[in-house]
Design a protein around this motif. Structure first.
Motif, PDB file in Angstrom:
ATOM      1  N   ASP A 184       0.772  -1.277   0.167  1.00 58.97           N
ATOM      2  CA  ASP A 184       0.007  -0.214   0.041  1.00 58.97           C
ATOM      3  C   ASP A 184       0.992   1.271   0.044  1.00 58.97           C
ATOM      4  O   ASP A 184       0.443   2.313  -0.747  1.00 58.97           O
ATOM      5  CB  ASP A 184      -0.860   0.035   1.399  1.00 58.97           C
ATOM      6  N   LEU A 185       1.919   1.206   0.608  1.00 56.16           N
ATOM      7  CA  LEU A 185       2.871   2.346   0.722  1.00 56.16           C
ATOM      8  C   LEU A 185       3.440   2.728  -0.701  1.00 56.16           C
ATOM      9  O   LEU A 185       3.476   3.947  -1.232  1.00 56.16           O
ATOM     10  CB  LEU A 185       4.039   2.206   1.706  1.00 56.16           C
ATOM     11  N   LEU A 186       3.877   1.479  -1.239  1.00 53.15           N
ATOM     12  CA  LEU A 186       4.420   1.828  -2.598  1.00 53.15           C
ATOM     13  C   LEU A 186       3.449   2.360  -3.627  1.00 53.15           C
ATOM     14  O   LEU A 186       3.798   3.183  -4.333  1.00 53.15           O
ATOM     15  CB  LEU A 186       5.329   0.683  -3.059  1.00 53.15           C
ATOM     16  N   LEU A 187       2.437   1.686  -3.317  1.00 55.48           N
ATOM     17  CA  LEU A 187       1.493   2.130  -4.562  1.00 55.48           C
ATOM     18  C   LEU A 187       0.831   3.572  -4.208  1.00 55.48           C
ATOM     19  O   LEU A 187       0.811   4.311  -5.199  1.00 55.48           O
ATOM     20  CB  LEU A 187       0.036   1.259  -4.564  1.00 55.48           C
ATOM     21  N   GLY A 188       0.665   3.737  -3.193  1.00 52.06           N
ATOM     22  CA  GLY A 188       0.532   5.307  -2.814  1.00 52.06           C
ATOM     23  C   GLY A 188       1.759   6.374  -3.076  1.00 52.06           C
ATOM     24  O   GLY A 188       1.240   7.566  -3.570  1.00 52.06           O
ATOM     25  N   ARG A 189       2.899   5.838  -2.949  1.00 48.62           N
ATOM     26  CA  ARG A 189       4.005   6.651  -3.396  1.00 48.62           C
ATOM     27  C   ARG A 189       4.367   6.871  -5.039  1.00 48.62           C
ATOM     28  O   ARG A 189       4.610   7.898  -5.630  1.00 48.62           O
ATOM     29  CB  ARG A 189       5.160   6.294  -2.847  1.00 48.62           C
ATOM     30  N   PHE A 190       4.055   5.556  -5.596  1.00 50.09           N
ATOM     31  CA  PHE A 190       4.534   5.439  -7.118  1.00 50.09           C
ATOM     32  C   PHE A 190       3.439   5.238  -8.142  1.00 50.09           C
ATOM     33  O   PHE A 190       3.516   5.255  -9.243  1.00 50.09           O
ATOM     34  CB  PHE A 190       5.553   4.499  -7.220  1.00 50.09           C
ATOM     35  N   GLY A 191       2.210   4.844  -7.527  1.00 49.73           N
ATOM     36  CA  GLY A 191       1.162   3.964  -8.363  1.00 49.73           C
ATOM     37  C   GLY A 191       0.292   4.961  -9.045  1.00 49.73           C
ATOM     38  O   GLY A 191      -0.780   4.521  -9.570  1.00 49.73           O
ATOM     39  N   GLN A 192       0.424   6.260  -9.039  1.00 46.79           N
ATOM     40  CA  GLN A 192      -0.683   7.282  -9.490  1.00 46.79           C
ATOM     41  C   GLN A 192      -0.326   7.517 -11.023  1.00 46.79           C
ATOM     42  O   GLN A 192       0.775   7.876 -11.339  1.00 46.79           O
ATOM     43  CB  GLN A 192      -0.737   8.513  -8.442  1.00 46.79           C
ATOM     44  N   ASP A 193      -1.519   7.515 -11.674  1.00 42.67           N
ATOM     45  CA  ASP A 193      -1.391   8.106 -13.223  1.00 42.67           C
ATOM     46  C   ASP A 193      -0.232   7.500 -13.968  1.00 42.67           C
ATOM     47  O   ASP A 193       0.528   8.033 -14.815  1.00 42.67           O
ATOM     48  CB  ASP A 193      -1.199   9.635 -13.379  1.00 42.67           C
ATOM     49  N   ARG A 194      -0.067   6.114 -13.781  1.00 45.83           N
ATOM     50  CA  ARG A 194       1.070   5.407 -14.414  1.00 45.83           C
ATOM     51  C   ARG A 194       0.636   5.161 -15.794  1.00 45.83           C
ATOM     52  O   ARG A 194      -0.552   4.979 -16.355  1.00 45.83           O
ATOM     53  CB  ARG A 194       1.396   4.285 -13.676  1.00 45.83           C
ATOM     54  N   GLU A 195       1.567   5.156 -16.781  1.00 48.66           N
ATOM     55  CA  GLU A 195       1.419   4.727 -18.203  1.00 48.66           C
ATOM     56  C   GLU A 195       1.464   3.323 -18.631  1.00 48.66           C
ATOM     57  O   GLU A 195       1.207   2.895 -19.664  1.00 48.66           O
ATOM     58  CB  GLU A 195       2.289   5.511 -19.057  1.00 48.66           C
ATOM     59  N   ASP A 196       1.650   2.372 -17.466  1.00 46.58           N
ATOM     60  CA  ASP A 196       1.846   1.205 -17.853  1.00 46.58           C
ATOM     61  C   ASP A 196       1.022   0.259 -16.583  1.00 46.58           C
ATOM     62  O   ASP A 196       0.974   0.967 -15.340  1.00 46.58           O
ATOM     63  CB  ASP A 196       3.267   0.497 -17.835  1.00 46.58           C
ATOM     64  N   ASP A 197       0.727  -0.767 -16.692  1.00 41.24           N
ATOM     65  CA  ASP A 197       0.070  -1.758 -15.856  1.00 41.24           C
ATOM     66  C   ASP A 197       1.257  -2.098 -14.694  1.00 41.24           C
ATOM     67  O   ASP A 197       2.410  -1.743 -14.759  1.00 41.24           O
ATOM     68  CB  ASP A 197      -0.438  -2.896 -16.126  1.00 41.24           C
ATOM     69  N   ILE A 198       0.820  -2.223 -13.499  1.00 39.00           N
ATOM     70  CA  ILE A 198       1.578  -2.385 -12.267  1.00 39.00           C
ATOM     71  C   ILE A 198       1.083  -3.885 -11.810  1.00 39.00           C
ATOM     72  O   ILE A 198      -0.104  -4.000 -11.362  1.00 39.00           O
ATOM     73  CB  ILE A 198       1.344  -1.286 -11.093  1.00 39.00           C
ATOM     74  N   ALA A 199       1.853  -4.853 -11.642  1.00 42.16           N
ATOM     75  CA  ALA A 199       1.774  -5.988 -10.912  1.00 42.16           C
ATOM     76  C   ALA A 199       2.889  -6.008  -9.879  1.00 42.16           C
ATOM     77  O   ALA A 199       4.034  -5.527 -10.065  1.00 42.16           O
ATOM     78  CB  ALA A 199       1.923  -7.127 -11.567  1.00 42.16           C
ATOM     79  N   MET A 200       2.476  -6.489  -8.480  1.00 44.43           N
ATOM     80  CA  MET A 200       3.145  -6.347  -7.356  1.00 44.43           C
ATOM     81  C   MET A 200       2.975  -7.617  -6.457  1.00 44.43           C
ATOM     82  O   MET A 200       1.822  -8.063  -6.411  1.00 44.43           O
ATOM     83  CB  MET A 200       3.105  -5.117  -6.731  1.00 44.43           C
ATOM     84  N   LEU A 201       4.066  -8.288  -6.020  1.00 41.19           N
ATOM     85  CA  LEU A 201       3.864  -9.540  -4.842  1.00 41.19           C
ATOM     86  C   LEU A 201       4.786  -9.409  -3.972  1.00 41.19           C
ATOM     87  O   LEU A 201       5.909  -9.096  -4.136  1.00 41.19           O
ATOM     88  CB  LEU A 201       3.906 -10.716  -5.805  1.00 41.19           C
ATOM     89  N   ALA A 202       4.335  -9.411  -2.731  1.00 39.10           N
ATOM     90  CA  ALA A 202       5.236  -9.315  -1.643  1.00 39.10           C
ATOM     91  C   ALA A 202       5.045 -10.594  -0.765  1.00 39.10           C
ATOM     92  O   ALA A 202       3.719 -11.006  -0.298  1.00 39.10           O
ATOM     93  CB  ALA A 202       4.823  -8.121  -0.964  1.00 39.10           C
ATOM     94  N   LEU A 203       6.160 -10.989  -0.174  1.00 41.18           N
ATOM     95  CA  LEU A 203       5.939 -12.146   1.093  1.00 41.18           C
ATOM     96  C   LEU A 203       6.667 -12.166   2.182  1.00 41.18           C
ATOM     97  O   LEU A 203       7.710 -11.569   1.916  1.00 41.18           O
ATOM     98  CB  LEU A 203       6.018 -13.650   0.089  1.00 41.18           C
ATOM     99  N   ARG A 204       6.509 -12.855   3.005  1.00 39.12           N
ATOM    100  CA  ARG A 204       7.425 -13.014   4.355  1.00 39.12           C
ATOM    101  C   ARG A 204       7.057 -14.313   4.882  1.00 39.12           C
ATOM    102  O   ARG A 204       5.933 -14.761   4.706  1.00 39.12           O
ATOM    103  CB  ARG A 204       7.168 -11.978   5.031  1.00 39.12           C
ATOM    104  N   LEU A 205       8.023 -14.747   5.749  1.00 39.97           N
ATOM    105  CA  LEU A 205       7.619 -15.827   6.553  1.00 39.97           C
ATOM    106  C   LEU A 205       6.825 -15.553   7.651  1.00 39.97           C
ATOM    107  O   LEU A 205       6.806 -14.442   8.348  1.00 39.97           O
ATOM    108  CB  LEU A 205       8.884 -16.242   7.260  1.00 39.97           C
ATOM    109  N   GLY A 206       5.899 -16.296   8.057  1.00 38.06           N
ATOM    110  CA  GLY A 206       4.706 -16.186   8.875  1.00 38.06           C
ATOM    111  C   GLY A 206       5.054 -16.613  10.408  1.00 38.06           C
ATOM    112  O   GLY A 206       5.937 -17.139  10.675  1.00 38.06           O
TER     113      GLY A 206
END
Length: 535
Positions: free
Chosen positions: A513-535
Motif C-alpha cells: 500500500d505504501l509503494l502504490l500510494g507513493r509511485f502508483g498514481q497516473d502510471r502509463e503502464d500496468d502495475i503488478a506487485m507481489l510481496a511475501l514474508r515468513l509467517g
C-alpha cells in the motif's frame, strides 16, 4: 475589418490640413459610394483611428497628404504600419508639391500603396482607391484563410492524436468551434449504435442533455448516414433536434456536417447552430478526418476490452484465490494503466509446490491483445511446468523454449522465486526483469543480485541467485510499471523504490500500500506487485 463588403460600402479617411483639399476630395469619393471621414492632421488621424479601433469600425483606406504640419505623411504611414491594428490599412499619398520620383520612392518605402499627384482626374482618384481597397481585402482574405487552415491542421492533429473515441469527439468539437466561432458538439456512432460525444471547451463547461436526447441524436445520425458515404451537410429543424446540445436549454435549428468515408462504417457528426459552418469546406474536411480516425479507435477499444477482460480474469484476486501456504504471508496488487489505450501484459503468480511456494512477476513485451493472450499462456505453462519441476532455473529455460516455439516474435520478462517456508531459503531466476527487493522490518532494503536475458531469445542463462530470508524480511517483486518514468534513468527509479520501501511499516500489505500510494498514481503502464514474508 477589411472583409467581404461591396466596393461601394467603404470608408475613406482623408488626412489633409487644407480645408479646400478635404472638400475637393470628399465629393469625388462620395460619388463613388464611399463614406468620407475628414481629419486635419497626423495626430488627429491617430486619435480617430484609436477611437474607431475600439468600436471595430476602422476605415478601409487612408488618403494622406504628404505635407502635413505636425508630421509628414510618410511619418504617419510608418506609424500606421508599425501598429498591428492598422498595419493592414492601405495608405494612398497625395501631394501637389512633393512629386519628384525620389518622393514617390520615399512614400512607397514607408509602406504606402500608391501616390497621387493633385489635382488629379476624379476617375483616377476613384480607381486608385478601388485598387488599394481591393488589394487590402485580398491580402486580408489570404491571411484569414491561412489562419483557418492553421486551425484546421491543429484540429486534425488533435483528432489523430486522440487515444479513445471520447477524446476524438472532444478534439473534433473544439476544432469545429474554432473554425466557425460558434459552440459545437461532435458525435461518433459506433457499430453497435453506441454514441460517443464530445463538446467544445466552452460548451463542455455547462450541463449537457440526458441519455434520451443522446439516443435521439444516435437515431438521427444513423438515418441520415444510412447507405451513404462521403461528407454532407444537413439542417435539422428545431422540432427534431434535442434542446440544449448547442446552448443550454435552447431549442434551435442545428447544422450537421456528417462524414462516412468510403469503405468505412463509422459516421462522425459535427453539430453547430444553423447559421454556422454553412458551406464551409474546412469543417467538412475536419469531419472527414475525424471519421477516418474513428473506426480504428473503435476497433482498438473493442480489442482493449477483450484483452483487459482476458487479462484480469486470469489474475487471481488477493482475497481467497491465492494459495494458502503455512508459514508464509502473501500480498499481491494489480493496477491497470491509467491511459485508456494501453493494454499491458503484466502478471503475477503464486503456486504451492512440494518444494515450497513458487512466486513469479512478469511482463510480456508490448501492449496489445497478443501480449495479453501470451501472458495467459505463460501463467498456465508456469503452473503446468512446476508440477514436474518447480526449480526457477528449469522453469525459466522451459518458458524460454515455449516462447521460441509458439511465439517466435514475442519476448517477455519474468522473475521467479522459490521459497522454502521451513528454512527461509530462496532460489531466484531472473529473465530480464527487475530484481527482487529484500526489505527488513527494522529499516534497510537491498536488491537481490539476480539477472539474465529475456524469455524468447534462446540465450544462455546464469545460475540462479540464492539467499536466506529472515523472519523480519519481506521479499518484494514488481513490474516496471510501478517505478519506470519516461526521461529518468531506471537506476534512479530503482533507488527511489528501495529508499521508500526501507521506511515501510511492518507487514506485506502495508509495504504494498505504501509503494502504490507513493509511485502508483497516473502510471502509463500496468502495475503488478507481489510481496511475501515468513509467517
Amino acid at each position: 475589418m477589411y472583409g467581404n463588403r461591396e466596393q461601394s460600402d467603404t470608408t475613406v479617411l482623408v488626412v489633409d490640413d487644407v480645408p479646400a483639399g478635404r472638400h475637393a476630395l470628399g465629393p469625388v469619393l462620395r460619388r463613388a459610394g464611399h463614406r468620407v471621414v475628414p481629419v486635419a492632421g497626423g495626430r488627429e488621424a491617430l486619435r480617430e483611428l484609436d477611437e474607431r479601433q475600439r468600436t471595430g469600425r476602422l476605415p478601409d483606406v487612408a488618403l494622406v497628404d504628404v505635407g502635413l504640419p505636425d508630421m509628414s505623411g510618410f511619418d504617419l504611414c510608418r506609424r500606421l504600419k508599425s501598429r498591428p491594428p492598422t498595419a493592414a490599412l492601405p495608405v494612398v499619398y497625395f501631394s501637389a508639391a512633393v512629386v519628384a520620383p525620389r518622393d514617390r520612392c520615399r512614400g512607397l518605402d514607408a509602406g504606402g500603396e500608391a501616390y497621387l499627384t493633385v489635382p488629379a482626374d476624379p476617375l483616377e482618384v476613384q480607381a486608385v482607391v478601388r485598387a488599394a481597397v481591393r488589394g487590402a481585402r485580398r491580402h486580408g482574405d489570404a491571411e484569414a484563410l491561412a489562419r483557418r487552415l492553421t486551425l484546421l491542421a491543429e484540429a486534425v492533429g488533435a483528432v489523430q492524436a486522440a487515444r479513445c473515441p471520447a477524446e476524438l469527439a472532444d478534439a473534433a468539437a473544439e476544432g469545429a468551434a474554432r473554425l466557425t466561432g460558434s459552440p459545437a458538439v461532435a458525435f461518433v456512432l459506433g457499430p453497435g449504435g453506441e454514441l460517443h460525444r464530445g463538446a467544445s471547451r466552452e460548451r463542455a463547461a455547462l450541463a449537457l442533455p440526458d441519455a434520451a436526447a443522446h439516443e435521439k441524436v444516435a437515431g438521427l445520425v444513423a438515418r441520415l448516414t444510412a447507405g451513404r458515404g462521403g461528407v454532407r451537410s444537413a439542417v435539422v429543424p428545431a422540432s427534431l433536434w434535442p434542446a440544449g446540445f448547442l446552448r443550454p436549454g435552447v431549442r434551435e435549428e442545428a447544422r450537421l456536417v456528417l462524414a462516412v468515408p468510403r469503405g468505412r462504417r463509422t459516421p462522425v457528426c459535427l453539430a453547430m447552430p444553423a447559421g454556422a459552418g454553412a458551406g464551409d469546406a474546412l469543417v467538412a474536411r475536419l469531419a472527414e478526418a475525424a471519421a477516418l480516425a474513428a473506426e480504428p479507435l473503435l476497433r482498438y477499444q473493442a480489442e482493449r476490452h477483450v484483452a483487459l477482460t482476458l487479462q484480469r480474469s486470469f489474475l487471481p484476486l488477493p482475497q481467497g484465490l491465492l494459495p494458502e501456504v503455512p508459514g508464509v504471508d502473501l500480498a499481491v496488487r494489480y493496477v491497470p494503466a491509467s491511459r485508456e489505450t494501453e493494454i499491458g501484459g503484466d502478471f503475477y503468480a503464486a503456486v504451492s509446490t512440494g518444494a515450497g511456494v513458487l512466486t513469479a512477476v512478469g511482463d510480456v513485451v508490448g501492449h496489445s491483445l497478443e501480449a495479453a493472450t501470451v501472458m495467459v499462456e505463460i501463467r498456465h505453462a508456469l503452473r503446468a511446468y512446476c508440477v514436474e519441476d518447480p526449480d526457477p532455473a528449469a522453469l525459466a529455460a522451459r518458458l524460454d523454449r515455449m516462447l521460441q516455439r509458439y511465439h517466435p516474435d514475442v519476448t517477455a520478462t519474468v522473475c521467479l522465486a522459490l521459497l522454502h517456508p521451513g528454512t527461509g531459503r530462496v532460489r531466484v531466476a531472473n529473465a530480464g526483469h527487475l530484481p527482487p527487493l529484500v526489505v527488513a522490518d527494522g529499516g534497510g532494503a537491498a536488491y537481490v543480485d539476480a539477472d539474465g536475458p529475456l524469455l524468447g531469445l534462446g540465450l544462455r542463462r546464469p545460475e540462479p541467485a540464492e539467499l536466506v530470508l529472515a523472519r523480519t524480511d519481506r521479499l518484494l517483486m514488481v513490474t516496471d510499471g510501478l517505478v519506470e518514468t519516461r526521461g529518468t534513468d531506471i537506476g534512479v527509479c530503482l533507488d527511489r523504490l528501495r529508499e521508500t520501501a526501507a521506511g515501510a511499516p511492518p507487514g506485506v500489505d502495508a509495504l504494498c500500500d505504501l509503494l502504490l500510494g507513493r509511485f502508483g498514481q497516473d502510471r502509463e503502464d500496468d502495475i503488478a506487485m507481489l510481496a511475501l514474508r515468513l509467517g
